[in-house]
Structure formats: C-alpha cells, structure tokens
Design a protein around this motif. Structure first.
Motif, mmCIF file in Angstrom:
data_model
loop_
_atom_site.group_PDB
_atom_site.id
_atom_site.type_symbol
_atom_site.label_atom_id
_atom_site.label_comp_id
_atom_site.label_asym_id
_atom_site.label_seq_id
_atom_site.Cartn_x
_atom_site.Cartn_y
_atom_site.Cartn_z
ATOM 1 N N ALA A 93 7.704 16.328 -2.464
ATOM 2 C CA ALA A 93 6.115 15.876 -2.455
ATOM 3 C C ALA A 93 5.712 15.974 -1.110
ATOM 4 C CB ALA A 93 6.040 14.472 -2.843
ATOM 5 N N LEU A 94 6.798 15.668 -0.137
ATOM 6 C CA LEU A 94 6.063 15.590 1.277
ATOM 7 C C LEU A 94 6.368 16.704 1.980
ATOM 8 C CD1 LEU A 94 7.455 12.230 2.387
ATOM 9 C CD2 LEU A 94 5.046 12.776 2.393
ATOM 10 N N ASN A 95 7.195 17.870 1.476
ATOM 11 C CA ASN A 95 7.454 19.219 2.068
ATOM 12 C C ASN A 95 8.317 19.024 3.337
ATOM 13 O OD1 ASN A 95 7.730 22.022 1.750
ATOM 14 N ND2 ASN A 95 5.598 22.203 2.948
ATOM 15 N N ASP A 154 -1.470 17.328 -10.120
ATOM 16 C CA ASP A 154 -1.876 18.238 -9.225
ATOM 17 C C ASP A 154 -0.853 18.384 -7.871
ATOM 18 O OD1 ASP A 154 -3.565 20.464 -7.967
ATOM 19 O OD2 ASP A 154 -4.434 18.937 -6.682
ATOM 20 N N PRO A 155 -0.256 19.366 -7.453
ATOM 21 C CA PRO A 155 0.524 19.265 -6.300
ATOM 22 C C PRO A 155 -0.151 18.983 -5.003
ATOM 23 C CG PRO A 155 1.166 21.286 -7.757
ATOM 24 C CD PRO A 155 -0.001 20.606 -8.233
ATOM 25 N N THR A 156 -1.558 19.488 -4.862
ATOM 26 C CA THR A 156 -1.995 18.928 -3.714
ATOM 27 C C THR A 156 -2.420 17.571 -3.685
ATOM 28 O OG1 THR A 156 -2.941 21.397 -3.786
ATOM 29 C CG2 THR A 156 -4.196 19.824 -2.261
ATOM 30 N N GLU A 196 -1.190 14.678 -0.963
ATOM 31 C CA GLU A 196 -2.276 13.812 -0.146
ATOM 32 C C GLU A 196 -1.883 12.449 -0.123
ATOM 33 O OE1 GLU A 196 -4.659 14.763 2.083
ATOM 34 O OE2 GLU A 196 -3.822 16.882 1.735
ATOM 35 N N TYR A 197 -1.719 11.964 -1.453
ATOM 36 C CA TYR A 197 -1.232 10.625 -1.638
ATOM 37 C C TYR A 197 -0.153 10.206 -0.864
ATOM 38 C CZ TYR A 197 -4.966 9.481 -5.146
ATOM 39 O OH TYR A 197 -5.965 9.127 -5.822
ATOM 40 N N MET A 198 0.944 11.110 -0.843
ATOM 41 C CA MET A 198 2.463 10.836 -0.035
ATOM 42 C C MET A 198 1.850 10.856 1.433
ATOM 43 S SD MET A 198 4.974 10.313 -1.733
ATOM 44 C CE MET A 198 5.645 10.226 -3.671
ATOM 45 N N LYS A 199 0.940 11.505 1.928
ATOM 46 C CA LYS A 199 0.708 11.710 3.266
ATOM 47 C C LYS A 199 0.107 10.305 3.851
ATOM 48 C CE LYS A 199 0.576 16.670 3.876
ATOM 49 N NZ LYS A 199 -0.226 17.903 3.916
ATOM 50 N N LYS A 200 -0.849 9.869 2.700
ATOM 51 C CA LYS A 200 -1.387 8.658 3.085
ATOM 52 C C LYS A 200 -0.359 7.378 3.072
ATOM 53 C CE LYS A 200 -6.053 9.822 1.132
ATOM 54 N NZ LYS A 200 -6.786 9.474 2.364
ATOM 55 N N MET A 230 0.803 -1.210 0.120
ATOM 56 C CA MET A 230 -0.032 0.011 -0.024
ATOM 57 C C MET A 230 0.819 1.113 0.051
ATOM 58 S SD MET A 230 -3.037 -0.386 -0.480
ATOM 59 C CE MET A 230 -3.797 1.315 -0.006
ATOM 60 N N VAL A 231 2.041 1.065 0.592
ATOM 61 C CA VAL A 231 3.106 2.423 0.532
ATOM 62 C C VAL A 231 3.501 2.427 -0.843
ATOM 63 C CG1 VAL A 231 5.364 3.108 1.086
ATOM 64 C CG2 VAL A 231 4.002 1.951 2.803
ATOM 65 N N LYS A 232 3.669 1.614 -1.677
ATOM 66 C CA LYS A 232 4.037 1.606 -3.004
ATOM 67 C C LYS A 232 2.660 2.129 -3.986
ATOM 68 C CE LYS A 232 7.647 -1.948 -2.582
ATOM 69 N NZ LYS A 232 8.001 -3.390 -2.812
ATOM 70 N N VAL A 233 1.530 1.798 -3.715
ATOM 71 C CA VAL A 233 0.131 2.109 -4.354
ATOM 72 C C VAL A 233 0.124 3.730 -4.129
ATOM 73 C CG1 VAL A 233 -2.023 1.795 -4.227
ATOM 74 C CG2 VAL A 233 -0.689 -0.181 -4.227
ATOM 75 N N TYR A 234 0.136 4.004 -2.925
ATOM 76 C CA TYR A 234 0.077 5.485 -2.639
ATOM 77 C C TYR A 234 1.025 6.232 -3.380
ATOM 78 C CZ TYR A 234 -3.973 4.843 0.585
ATOM 79 O OH TYR A 234 -5.039 4.585 1.301
#
Length: 431
Positions: free
Chosen positions: A129-131, A83-85, A89-93, A70-74
């Motif tokens: 991406a995670l800032n 879209d940067p936002t 969001e996906y990276m945070k998930k 699931m880490v790889k999926v996100y």
C-alpha cells in the motif's frame, strides 16, 4: 483578511464543531473504539495539530497515545478503501503521524527505539500500500537498530535483526554485516544465532576465504567473540583437512573455556590423529564434565577402545564394564569386551600358532557377542557374523577329548590357562 487568517489558525487549534476539548476527545474515543474511522480522523486530526498537553477533566490524557491511535485509525481507514489511490493516501497520512511524533516529542518524552521499530514494522507490513521496497524497509529498521542494538537484536526473538542482516548479506554489504554480527552476537537468541551463521556462510566464496577472515579477527576479539571464532575455525580446519591447525585451535578454545564440548572436541581431534595417550587425558576429563548418562557411556566406550589400541587390555575392559554399569542394555559395550578378549589372544600368543588353551578364550568372546545381541537386537547380524568367524578358532572335538572338556562344563579363563590371561579371571562354559 486579518479575520480570515485568524479564523484559519483558530480552526487548527480548536476542536471541531465548536466543541470543548473534553467533549471532542470523548467523541474521538467513541469513534476509535467503534471503528468509525471518518469520525475518528475528523476529531483525531485536531489533537495531532493542536497537541494539547492535557485536557481539563481527564487526568489520564496521554498525547503520545493519541498519535499511536491515529496511526491505527489511518491504517483502518486504508483497509476499508477499495480504491488504491485512497488507500495509499491514508497510509501516507499514517506515516505523517510518525514523522510528527518524532518532531513533537523529545527523547525523554518518547521511547525513540520503540517508535522507530514500530515505523519499520509499519513499512514492512504495509509495503504494498505504501509502494515501498525492501531497501526502504531496511532503512527504517536500521534506524531502530542504531538506536539500541541490544533491544533490536532481542525484539521478536531476533526476527527484525535477522531481516536486516539478511538484507546486508544479500546485497553483499560485508562490512555492515560483519559490524552488525560483532555488535549483536553476544546477546543473540538461538534463532538469531542461526541466521548469523547463515549470513556468514553467504558472505564468503568458500571455506578458505572464511578461514582467512576469521584468523584476521582473532587478535582484536574479546573472549566471547574469540570463543565463537575458534569454534568456527576448528570446524573449518577439519573441513579443509588441516588437522594440525584444527588441533591448535581446539587447544586454544579449551584453554579459553574448558567446557564439556570444548574438552570433548580436543579428545576427538587427538583420537582422529591417533594420539591415543593424549586423547585419554581429555576423554577422562570429558567424562567428569558430562552431565548425562548417554554422554558418559559413550565416553567410557571410547576410553575402552582407546586403551585397546594401546594394548592396555585390562584398562580397556575396565572402561567397557563402566559403560555397562551405566547402561546394562548398551550392546556396543559387550561387543567391545568381546573385541578386547579376542585381541588379548593375539598378544598372548605373540602371533604364533594357537594352543588348545588359547582357543578356550574364544568361548568367552562368543559369550559376550551373545550378550551384545541380547541387549541390543540391532547388533544381532554383526554379532553372529563375528561368532561364526571365531568358531573355527575354538577348541576342536579332538582338543576337547584330549583335555577331557565336556560341552556345558564350567571353565574359567585365568592364569591356569596361561599366565597372560590371569587378568581376565572370568567364567565361561565349554562349547
């Protein structure tokens, strides 16, 4: 309200679309393998929430493996987003999946070090991406380091340890940096050892400060750490022209571990200080410990030069010949024999005027200068210059006429020329 609440709980614990667990898992795997991230997220989120320990009909089910997937999926979904936002969001998930994994699995069920290092790498590789900044990346690596220092030091040939150490050094966190060096140095890879050396350099304002620090560490250091400290101190003492301290540290290092390198270091220090008799002892030991001919011939030549300094010309020639036996093309060794014979003339005459007989030794000196440039053409200029300087000291035409010496005739330098040349006992020709 009770029905609605029950339905919400049920929805979190059951696979989507009323499927069975085995069917939902199969759909997830098909989507995962096919890079269908939306479908994979839909079915994978169920497993992360429900956390089934097993799935009937699939003996190889591994829940922790699904967290990894699931880490790889996100991450894959984020990479597909423009879209940067949405990407963020996906990276945070994905990070949330890491957090849930640490909450879900015990130390017996999960390799904590592996997952903490994996999280650090995820932060590092996706920092934009995670800032997140370097400090947050370092914090994650630090958690992995604290979990298992040795595995952390060896991971990726020391790359992650080097990153963390560089961070400490760049931020002036000396206590943390030195504590880490103490912890990992004994099993550092060569690349990591270079980074350790570089970090040490950056943590001090100058060699004097480094010396003070290393000296303070000696008393409590173990043997391997002490060896490294003494090695560094020898170099620093030499750099700061503290010859006596360098010699003392080199002796301590030799007594701690009498390797070839440590033995050679003591010999070099004694040579630099002009303590030739002490140097000879360690040069001879170095020769015995040398593992290749290149080192052996160089040591032999140093022994020849050192004995010459002591005016022990017979022994000096012995070691020069030893060097030639090891490498017949070693031009420097022939040059050394020439120098030994030239020096022996001064000893024999005691600084007095040269007699005809003394001058004949220069024929032999020139023979060896010629051998030197034949063996090593790069020495030709040096050898020719020396031969030219000796030509005026050779027997004159008058000397040769008076003694009946004809050019090209064989001539032996031995006790018949003068008793003090008896040890030479070598043939040359009249020139």
């Amino acid at each position: 309200m009770l029905i609605a609440g029950s339905s919400a709980v049920f929805a979190q614990q059951e696979p989507p679309n009323g499927m069975g667990e085995l069917q939902a898992y199969a759909v997830f795997m098909d989507a995962y393998k096919g890079d269908d991230y939306d479908m994979a997220i839909n079915f994978g989120a169920w497993m992360i929430e429900a956390k089934p320990e097993k799935i009937e009909g699939h003996d190889g089910f591994d829940l922790l493996r699904q967290f990894d997937r699931m880490v790889k999926v996100y991450k894959g979904a984020a990479e597909n987003e423009s879209d940067p936002t949405s990407k963020s969001e996906y990276m945070k998930k994905a990070v949330d999946v890491f957090d849930q994994a640490f909450e879900t699995f015990s130390e017996d069920e999960m390799d904590q070090f592996e997952w903490k290092l994996k999280l650090g790498r995820f932060y590092h590789e996706n920092n934009s991406a995670l800032n997140v900044g370097t400090s947050q990346i370092a914090e994650k690596y630090e958690e992995a380091y604290e979990e298992d220092p040795e595995r952390f030091a060896n991971a990726s040939d020391g790359y992650f340890a080097g990153f963390l150490l560089d961070r400490y050094a760049s931020q002036g966190q000396r206590d943390k940096a030195f504590a880490m060096i103490d912890e990992i140095e004994s099993y550092a890879t060569p690349d990591l050892q270079n980074k350790i050396t570089s970090a040490r350099e950056s943590l001090f304002d100058g060699p004097e400060e480094r010396i003070e620090f290393y000296e303070s560490q000696l008393a409590d250091a173990g043997d391997s750490e002490k060896e490294q400290l003494l090695t560094d101190l020898v170099n620093l003492y030499e750099e700061t022209s503290e010859g006596d301290k360098a010699a003392d540290a080199a002796i301590q290092l030799y007594e701690l571990n009498s390797t070839y390198a440590n033995t050679r270091k003591v010999a070099s220090i004694y040579l630099d200080d002009g303590e030739y008799e002490a140097a000879i002892e360690f040069l001879e030991e170095s020769f015995e410990k040398a593992e290749n001919d290149a080192d052996k011939k160089e040591i032999s030549l140093e022994l020849a030069e050192t004995h010459q300094q002591l005016e022990e010309f017979r022994q000096a020639r012995q070691y020069a010949r030893q060097a030639i036996d090891i490498d017949s093309n070693y031009g420097e060794a022939y040059m050394r024999v020439a120098a030994i014979y030239a020096a022996s003339i001064s000893e024999c005459t005691g600084g007095q005027a040269l007699e005809r007989e003394d001058r004949t030794v220069y024929w032999l000196v020139v023979d060896y200068l010629n051998k030197a440039k034949e063996a090593d053409p790069s020495l030709a200029s040096n050898a020719n210059n020396r031969a030219e300087s000796y030509s005026s000291a050779m027997p004159t035409s008058e000397d040769k006429f008076f003694k009946g010496w004809e050019a090209g005739d064989n001539f032996r330098i031995n006790g018949e020329v003068r008793e003090c040349y008896a040890w030479i006992d070598e043939a040359t020709t009249v020139k």
